[in-house]
Write an enzyme that holds these catalytic residues in place. Structure first.
Site: not given
Ligand code: GRF
Length: 206
Positions: A11-12, A88, A104, A106, A147
């Site tokens: 969740g960063s 998912k 999203n 990526h 994607d």
């Molecule tokens: C991030 O690198 C995001 O781009 C990818 O999964 C990671 C999730 O990180 N799809 P966080 O949960 O937001 O810390």
């Protein structure tokens, strides 16, 4: 603008949205959704007094179904869904209902290093093994293919001196934390436009 953020783990990116100065007073995260019963991101939601819920295709106690979730998003008048590390695939009914309103993030420069199975460290390992000297983050619209929705914004990082996939991940994550709030800000301002199948962000005049 009322946001719903989908997460699967740490969740960063959720935290970056919640702490973004750029977004203060512009957006509100109304709901956090995960495919997991518990995750670190839920702790962040809890700290910020944001409701959270777990979702599953098939009914199970402790989870809502996608149909129930859709009804809730409608009721809460959610304007934008953000997939921030959600692993998912979003069911077609949901992605169609929110077409142009689901984005999203990526952790690579799409259209390379994307698609099914390309998430988390798999992406950074593939980038590292490819020998590429740049990587970065992409924010794109979500459609029914992994994607493959239209690219909204990208930022690149120089990884020419990266000694491991972990080092690439660290550099890219920093970029994600600024890129995602910037895109949300542009969307809240209605500055994201699609012309001839290409996305343009109109510069902020302020
Ligand atoms: C991030 O690198 C995001 O781009 C990818 O999964 C990671 C999730 O990180 N799809 P966080 O949960 O937001 O810390």
């Amino acid at each position: 603008m009322r946001l719903c953020v989908f997460v699967s783990g740490r969740g960063s990116n959720l935290q970056a949205i919640l702490e973004s100065e750029l977004l203060k007073g512009k957006v509100r995260v109304e709901l956090v959704v995960s495919d997991k019963p518990e995750c670190k991101a839920f702790e962040i939601a809890q700290k910020h007094k944001i409701n959270y819920v777990s979702v599953r295709e098939i009914e199970k106690s402790g989870f809502v179904t996608y149909d129930q979730l859709r009804a809730r998003l409608e009721k809460e008048e959610i304007d934008l869904i953000i997939l921030a590390g959600f692993l998912k695939k979003i069911p077609e009914q949901m992605s169609k209902r929110y077409e142009g309103k689901i984005i999203n993030i990526h952790p690579a420069l799409l259209p390379f290093f994307g698609g099914q199975g390309m998430y988390g460290m798999n992406v950074h390992t593939a980038v590292f093994n490819s020998g590429m000297k740049i990587s970065g983050a992409t924010v794109h619209f979500v459609n029914t293919e992994y994607d493959r929705g239209m690219i909204i914004a990208q930022k690149a990082a120089d990884i020419s001196d990266a000694a491991s996939p972990e080092e690439i991940a660290e550099k890219v994550l920093k970029i994600e934390h600024t890129l995602l709030p910037e895109v949300i800000h542009s969307m809240a301002d209605n500055r994201v436009q699609i012309v001839n199948n290409r996305v343009y962000i109109i510069k902020n005049s302020n």
